[in-house]
Design a protein around this motif. Structure first.
Motif, PDB file in Angstrom:
ATOM      1  N   GLY A  10       0.820  -1.212   0.000  1.00 33.26           N
ATOM      2  CA  GLY A  10       0.000   0.000   0.000  1.00 33.26           C
ATOM      3  C   GLY A  10       0.852   1.258   0.000  1.00 33.26           C
ATOM      4  O   GLY A  10       0.557   2.225  -0.714  1.00 33.26           O
ATOM      5  N   ALA A  11       1.914   1.247   0.788  1.00 35.66           N
ATOM      6  CA  ALA A  11       2.822   2.403   0.845  1.00 35.66           C
ATOM      7  C   ALA A  11       3.506   2.624  -0.499  1.00 35.66           C
ATOM      8  O   ALA A  11       3.679   3.776  -0.933  1.00 35.66           O
ATOM      9  CB  ALA A  11       3.850   2.214   1.954  1.00 35.66           C
ATOM     10  N   ARG A  13       2.305   1.931  -3.482  1.00 36.12           N
ATOM     11  CA  ARG A  13       1.316   2.532  -4.383  1.00 36.12           C
ATOM     12  C   ARG A  13       1.100   4.010  -4.044  1.00 36.12           C
ATOM     13  O   ARG A  13       1.010   4.855  -4.940  1.00 36.12           O
ATOM     14  CB  ARG A  13       0.004   1.749  -4.336  1.00 36.12           C
ATOM     15  CG  ARG A  13       0.095   0.385  -5.021  1.00 36.12           C
ATOM     16  CD  ARG A  13      -1.258  -0.288  -5.155  1.00 36.12           C
ATOM     17  NE  ARG A  13      -1.887  -0.628  -3.892  1.00 36.12           N
ATOM     18  CZ  ARG A  13      -1.670  -1.747  -3.208  1.00 36.12           C
ATOM     19  NH1 ARG A  13      -0.822  -2.653  -3.674  1.00 36.12           N
ATOM     20  NH2 ARG A  13      -2.309  -1.985  -2.077  1.00 36.12           N
ATOM     21  N   CYS A  14       1.020   4.308  -2.753  1.00 36.40           N
ATOM     22  CA  CYS A  14       0.838   5.709  -2.330  1.00 36.40           C
ATOM     23  C   CYS A  14       2.022   6.576  -2.751  1.00 36.40           C
ATOM     24  O   CYS A  14       1.833   7.705  -3.218  1.00 36.40           O
ATOM     25  CB  CYS A  14       0.652   5.789  -0.813  1.00 36.40           C
ATOM     26  SG  CYS A  14      -0.951   5.203  -0.230  1.00 36.40           S
ATOM     27  N   GLU A  17       1.836   7.382  -6.394  1.00 34.18           N
ATOM     28  CA  GLU A  17       0.709   8.262  -6.719  1.00 34.18           C
ATOM     29  C   GLU A  17       0.867   9.652  -6.112  1.00 34.18           C
ATOM     30  O   GLU A  17       0.614  10.657  -6.766  1.00 34.18           O
ATOM     31  CB  GLU A  17      -0.592   7.637  -6.221  1.00 34.18           C
ATOM     32  CG  GLU A  17      -1.818   8.462  -6.570  1.00 34.18           C
ATOM     33  CD  GLU A  17      -3.097   7.859  -6.015  1.00 34.18           C
ATOM     34  OE1 GLU A  17      -3.996   8.640  -5.674  1.00 34.18           O
ATOM     35  OE2 GLU A  17      -3.182   6.626  -5.921  1.00 34.18           O
ATOM     36  N   LYS A  18       1.309   9.722  -4.837  1.00 30.42           N
ATOM     37  CA  LYS A  18       1.301  10.992  -4.111  1.00 30.42           C
ATOM     38  C   LYS A  18       2.670  11.506  -3.711  1.00 30.42           C
ATOM     39  O   LYS A  18       2.809  12.670  -3.362  1.00 30.42           O
ATOM     40  CB  LYS A  18       0.462  10.850  -2.829  1.00 30.42           C
ATOM     41  CG  LYS A  18      -0.994  10.574  -3.085  1.00 30.42           C
ATOM     42  CD  LYS A  18      -1.740  10.487  -1.785  1.00 30.42           C
ATOM     43  CE  LYS A  18      -3.231  10.439  -2.050  1.00 30.42           C
ATOM     44  NZ  LYS A  18      -3.990  10.810  -0.890  1.00 30.42           N
ATOM     45  N   THR A  23       1.694  11.789   1.193  1.00 26.28           N
ATOM     46  CA  THR A  23       1.143  10.519   1.669  1.00 26.28           C
ATOM     47  C   THR A  23       0.953  10.570   3.177  1.00 26.28           C
ATOM     48  O   THR A  23       1.887  10.863   3.918  1.00 26.28           O
ATOM     49  CB  THR A  23       2.070   9.342   1.303  1.00 26.28           C
ATOM     50  OG1 THR A  23       2.124   9.224  -0.127  1.00 26.28           O
ATOM     51  CG2 THR A  23       1.565   8.036   1.883  1.00 26.28           C
ATOM     52  N   ASP A  27      -3.824   7.381   4.267  1.00 25.62           N
ATOM     53  CA  ASP A  27      -3.762   6.947   2.868  1.00 25.62           C
ATOM     54  C   ASP A  27      -3.239   5.514   2.781  1.00 25.62           C
ATOM     55  O   ASP A  27      -3.774   4.687   2.045  1.00 25.62           O
ATOM     56  CB  ASP A  27      -2.827   7.849   2.043  1.00 25.62           C
ATOM     57  CG  ASP A  27      -3.331   9.259   1.874  1.00 25.62           C
ATOM     58  OD1 ASP A  27      -4.559   9.480   1.875  1.00 25.62           O
ATOM     59  OD2 ASP A  27      -2.469  10.166   1.737  1.00 25.62           O
ATOM     60  N   ILE A  28      -2.182   5.252   3.524  1.00 30.08           N
ATOM     61  CA  ILE A  28      -1.559   3.925   3.491  1.00 30.08           C
ATOM     62  C   ILE A  28      -2.529   2.875   4.029  1.00 30.08           C
ATOM     63  O   ILE A  28      -2.678   1.796   3.446  1.00 30.08           O
ATOM     64  CB  ILE A  28      -0.246   3.915   4.295  1.00 30.08           C
ATOM     65  CG1 ILE A  28       0.770   4.861   3.662  1.00 30.08           C
ATOM     66  CG2 ILE A  28       0.322   2.495   4.391  1.00 30.08           C
ATOM     67  CD1 ILE A  28       1.980   5.167   4.530  1.00 30.08           C
ATOM     68  N   LYS A  30      -5.801   3.018   4.109  1.00 28.42           N
ATOM     69  CA  LYS A  30      -6.883   2.839   3.127  1.00 28.42           C
ATOM     70  C   LYS A  30      -6.415   1.973   1.960  1.00 28.42           C
ATOM     71  O   LYS A  30      -7.115   1.052   1.531  1.00 28.42           O
ATOM     72  CB  LYS A  30      -7.350   4.202   2.623  1.00 28.42           C
ATOM     73  CG  LYS A  30      -8.485   4.133   1.636  1.00 28.42           C
ATOM     74  CD  LYS A  30      -8.904   5.525   1.203  1.00 28.42           C
ATOM     75  CE  LYS A  30      -9.987   5.435   0.141  1.00 28.42           C
ATOM     76  NZ  LYS A  30     -10.332   6.751  -0.387  1.00 28.42           N
ATOM     77  N   GLU A  31      -5.237   2.245   1.470  1.00 25.91           N
ATOM     78  CA  GLU A  31      -4.695   1.518   0.314  1.00 25.91           C
ATOM     79  C   GLU A  31      -4.359   0.065   0.656  1.00 25.91           C
ATOM     80  O   GLU A  31      -4.445  -0.817  -0.188  1.00 25.91           O
ATOM     81  CB  GLU A  31      -3.456   2.241  -0.209  1.00 25.91           C
ATOM     82  CG  GLU A  31      -2.936   1.748  -1.522  1.00 25.91           C
ATOM     83  CD  GLU A  31      -3.875   1.969  -2.700  1.00 25.91           C
ATOM     84  OE1 GLU A  31      -3.889   1.088  -3.587  1.00 25.91           O
ATOM     85  OE2 GLU A  31      -4.573   2.993  -2.752  1.00 25.91           O
ATOM     86  N   LYS A  46       5.250   5.914  10.220  1.00 25.49           N
ATOM     87  CA  LYS A  46       4.886   6.075   8.807  1.00 25.49           C
ATOM     88  C   LYS A  46       6.134   6.365   7.974  1.00 25.49           C
ATOM     89  O   LYS A  46       6.317   5.828   6.882  1.00 25.49           O
ATOM     90  CB  LYS A  46       3.875   7.210   8.647  1.00 25.49           C
ATOM     91  CG  LYS A  46       3.534   7.508   7.182  1.00 25.49           C
ATOM     92  CD  LYS A  46       2.852   8.842   7.014  1.00 25.49           C
ATOM     93  CE  LYS A  46       3.904   9.916   7.007  1.00 25.49           C
ATOM     94  NZ  LYS A  46       3.570  11.164   6.390  1.00 25.49           N
TER      95      LYS A  46
END
Length: 194
Positions: A10-11, A13-14, A17-18, A23, A27-28, A30-31, A46
């Motif tokens: 997830g991290a 992908r974040c 994207e961000k 991030t 966000d992490i 959720k992803e 984080k």
């Protein structure tokens, strides 16, 4: 996958994207489909998770161009042909959408001590990987001294290349231009006896 692996994926992908600065832990979560407490439990913070995710992204990209070069595309280990093939592959990966190398510019400027400390420890291994790739030897055979000299030279070249591709991809050098520059430097050094 367990929560640790889900968080890492997830991290990653974040980050693509961000980026680092935008991030959030939410966000992490959720992803990744996990919870906030799992970040602290598995990674401590984080920022530590994002640093690990960035390193995993770089390693994945490096493995990709290493496989392309190692698959018979490159010239003899240590040759200009090998140099050209490796840097062509690296530049090709910079052209891809969502390139991890563009994220690298943000990483270079991030002012989070935990992230910078974590990533600075990975520098030697990054240089070791480039030496192995360009010289055609297993990473475990690259000495610390070589990683700290030749490897750092290659990392410096990579950092400059990333900066140029980030600021102006239209005029940034490709593998052919880098190889021609190196050939001219070698020729000039050899002609002067240095």
């Amino acid at each position: 996958m367990g929560h640790r692996e889900d968080l890492l994926e997830g991290a990653k992908r974040c980050l693509l994207e961000k980026g680092f600065a935008r991030t959030t832990a939410r966000d992490i979560v959720k992803e990744s489909g996990t919870n906030l407490a799992s970040i602290g439990y598995h990674y401590g913070s984080k920022d530590a998770l994002l640093a690990q995710a960035y390193i995993a992204l770089v390693e994945g990209t490096s493995d990709g161009f290493g496989a392309a070069v190692g698959g018979g595309v490159a010239g003899a280990p240590g040759s200009l042909e090998r140099f050209r093939a490796v840097w062509r592959s690296i530049v090709d990966s910079m052209r891809e959408p969502g390139s991890v190398w563009r994220l690298s510019m943000e990483v270079m400027t991030v002012q989070l001590p935990e992230v910078r400390d974590h990533l600075s420890r990975a520098q030697r291994e990054g240089g070791r990987g480039l030496v192995a790739l360009l010289m055609g030897v297993p990473e475990e055979e690259v000495s610390d001294e070589t990683a700290d000299t030749v490897g750092r030279f290659y990392l410096t070249l990579m950092t400059g290349l990333i900066a140029q591709w980030t600021f102006d991809p239209k005029t940034a050098p490709d593998g052919d231009a880098l190889t021609e520059g190196l050939r001219q430097v070698i020729e000039a050094a050899t002609a002067t006896g240095s």
